[in-house]
Motif scaffolding. Sequence first.
Motif, PDB file in Angstrom:
ATOM      1  N   ARG A  29       0.853  -1.192   0.000  1.00  0.00           N
ATOM      2  CA  ARG A  29       0.000   0.000   0.000  1.00  0.00           C
ATOM      3  C   ARG A  29       0.884   1.236   0.000  1.00  0.00           C
ATOM      4  N   ARG A  30       0.408   2.285  -0.707  1.00  0.00           N
ATOM      5  CA  ARG A  30       1.101   3.571  -0.747  1.00  0.00           C
ATOM      6  C   ARG A  30       0.088   4.671  -0.446  1.00  0.00           C
ATOM      7  N   PHE A  31       0.492   5.570   0.421  1.00  0.00           N
ATOM      8  CA  PHE A  31      -0.306   6.736   0.769  1.00  0.00           C
ATOM      9  C   PHE A  31       0.419   7.987   0.287  1.00  0.00           C
ATOM     10  N   ALA A  32      -0.306   8.941  -0.247  1.00  0.00           N
ATOM     11  CA  ALA A  32       0.213  10.275  -0.569  1.00  0.00           C
ATOM     12  C   ALA A  32      -0.571  11.252   0.296  1.00  0.00           C
ATOM     13  N   VAL A  33       0.135  11.985   1.180  1.00  0.00           N
ATOM     14  CA  VAL A  33      -0.539  12.855   2.147  1.00  0.00           C
ATOM     15  C   VAL A  33       0.137  14.216   2.223  1.00  0.00           C
ATOM     16  N   SER A  34      -0.585  15.158   2.810  1.00  0.00           N
ATOM     17  CA  SER A  34      -0.059  16.524   2.944  1.00  0.00           C
ATOM     18  C   SER A  34       0.229  16.896   4.393  1.00  0.00           C
ATOM     19  N   THR A  35       0.179  15.920   5.289  1.00  0.00           N
ATOM     20  CA  THR A  35       0.527  16.144   6.691  1.00  0.00           C
ATOM     21  C   THR A  35       1.445  15.018   7.153  1.00  0.00           C
ATOM     22  N   ALA A  36       2.074  15.197   8.298  1.00  0.00           N
ATOM     23  CA  ALA A  36       3.027  14.216   8.801  1.00  0.00           C
ATOM     24  C   ALA A  36       2.335  13.127   9.619  1.00  0.00           C
ATOM     25  N   SER A  37       1.250  12.596   9.070  1.00  0.00           N
ATOM     26  CA  SER A  37       0.564  11.464   9.706  1.00  0.00           C
ATOM     27  C   SER A  37      -0.340  10.775   8.689  1.00  0.00           C
ATOM     28  N   VAL A  38      -0.574   9.490   8.944  1.00  0.00           N
ATOM     29  CA  VAL A  38      -1.437   8.679   8.083  1.00  0.00           C
ATOM     30  C   VAL A  38      -2.203   7.705   8.975  1.00  0.00           C
ATOM     31  N   VAL A  39      -3.465   7.478   8.650  1.00  0.00           N
ATOM     32  CA  VAL A  39      -4.264   6.434   9.304  1.00  0.00           C
ATOM     33  C   VAL A  39      -4.334   5.253   8.342  1.00  0.00           C
ATOM     34  N   TYR A  40      -3.885   4.097   8.815  1.00  0.00           N
ATOM     35  CA  TYR A  40      -3.949   2.838   8.067  1.00  0.00           C
ATOM     36  C   TYR A  40      -5.095   2.058   8.703  1.00  0.00           C
ATOM     37  N   SER A  41      -6.253   2.102   8.061  1.00  0.00           N
ATOM     38  CA  SER A  41      -7.466   1.555   8.671  1.00  0.00           C
ATOM     39  C   SER A  41      -7.419   0.039   8.788  1.00  0.00           C
ATOM     40  N   GLU A  42      -8.233  -0.463   9.703  1.00  0.00           N
ATOM     41  CA  GLU A  42      -8.377  -1.908   9.876  1.00  0.00           C
ATOM     42  C   GLU A  42      -8.783  -2.560   8.547  1.00  0.00           C
ATOM     43  N   VAL A  43      -9.705  -1.950   7.830  1.00  0.00           N
ATOM     44  CA  VAL A  43     -10.186  -2.483   6.549  1.00  0.00           C
ATOM     45  C   VAL A  43      -9.040  -2.557   5.535  1.00  0.00           C
ATOM     46  N   GLN A  44      -8.224  -1.513   5.455  1.00  0.00           N
ATOM     47  CA  GLN A  44      -7.087  -1.514   4.529  1.00  0.00           C
ATOM     48  C   GLN A  44      -6.076  -2.593   4.899  1.00  0.00           C
ATOM     49  N   GLN A  45      -5.816  -2.758   6.187  1.00  0.00           N
ATOM     50  CA  GLN A  45      -4.863  -3.778   6.636  1.00  0.00           C
ATOM     51  C   GLN A  45      -5.319  -5.176   6.227  1.00  0.00           C
ATOM     52  N   ILE A  46      -6.594  -5.457   6.451  1.00  0.00           N
ATOM     53  CA  ILE A  46      -7.125  -6.783   6.099  1.00  0.00           C
ATOM     54  C   ILE A  46      -7.105  -6.978   4.588  1.00  0.00           C
ATOM     55  N   ALA A  47      -7.399  -5.921   3.826  1.00  0.00           N
ATOM     56  CA  ALA A  47      -7.332  -6.022   2.359  1.00  0.00           C
ATOM     57  C   ALA A  47      -5.906  -6.315   1.903  1.00  0.00           C
ATOM     58  N   ASP A  48      -4.911  -5.736   2.583  1.00  0.00           N
ATOM     59  CA  ASP A  48      -3.513  -5.902   2.176  1.00  0.00           C
ATOM     60  C   ASP A  48      -2.888  -7.202   2.661  1.00  0.00           C
ATOM     61  N   PHE A  49      -3.262  -7.668   3.865  1.00  0.00           N
ATOM     62  CA  PHE A  49      -2.597  -8.822   4.484  1.00  0.00           C
ATOM     63  C   PHE A  49      -3.506 -10.036   4.669  1.00  0.00           C
ATOM     64  N   GLY A  50      -4.829  -9.859   4.534  1.00  0.00           N
ATOM     65  CA  GLY A  50      -5.760 -10.958   4.784  1.00  0.00           C
ATOM     66  C   GLY A  50      -6.150 -11.075   6.246  1.00  0.00           C
ATOM     67  N   VAL A  51      -5.346 -10.512   7.140  1.00  0.00           N
ATOM     68  CA  VAL A  51      -5.575 -10.469   8.588  1.00  0.00           C
ATOM     69  C   VAL A  51      -4.971  -9.167   9.096  1.00  0.00           C
ATOM     70  N   LEU A  52      -5.186  -8.878  10.379  1.00  0.00           N
ATOM     71  CA  LEU A  52      -4.496  -7.730  10.963  1.00  0.00           C
ATOM     72  C   LEU A  52      -3.024  -8.110  11.133  1.00  0.00           C
ATOM     73  N   PRO A  53      -2.121  -7.381  10.504  1.00  0.00           N
ATOM     74  CA  PRO A  53      -0.706  -7.751  10.570  1.00  0.00           C
ATOM     75  C   PRO A  53      -0.107  -7.417  11.935  1.00  0.00           C
ATOM     76  N   SER A  54       0.812  -8.253  12.385  1.00  0.00           N
ATOM     77  CA  SER A  54       1.503  -7.972  13.646  1.00  0.00           C
ATOM     78  C   SER A  54       2.877  -7.347  13.388  1.00  0.00           C
TER      79      SER A  54
END
Length: 119
Positions: free
Chosen positions: A69-94
């Motif tokens: 996953r890649r985020f492009a943002v205009s502030t020094a923070s990003v929220v990686y949602s639970e839904v995005q994590q599961i879409a990327d890893f299949g589970v919540l990654p540790s």
Amino acid sequence: MSILPDTAPVLPLAPLHLVAERKPNDDIIFTWKRRSRAVGDGWSGANPPLEYIPEAYELSVVSSGIEVRRFAVSTASVVYSEVQQIADFGVLPSSFTWRVEQVSALLGAGHKAEAVFDE
């Protein structure tokens, strides 16, 4: 034969103080501090003045060497949602690697900072 100048010395510096924290709702919040050659060394608690305008960053989430996953943002923070994590890893990654770089509108992506999220 044309020799192109090395842009590395003028690219945005790698961000500092990378933090990734899982919240009670399972979202992960990434934060960091920008650096600037303009004033200060970036180690103080306050953000230094903007050196590259507009403020822009790219953050990559990496699993086994592959960007998931890649985020492009205009502030020094990003929220990686639970839904995005599961879409990327299949589970919540540790555990995974993440990279962030400040982006200059003129010069492009700067030097990367890298950290590991590990619960």
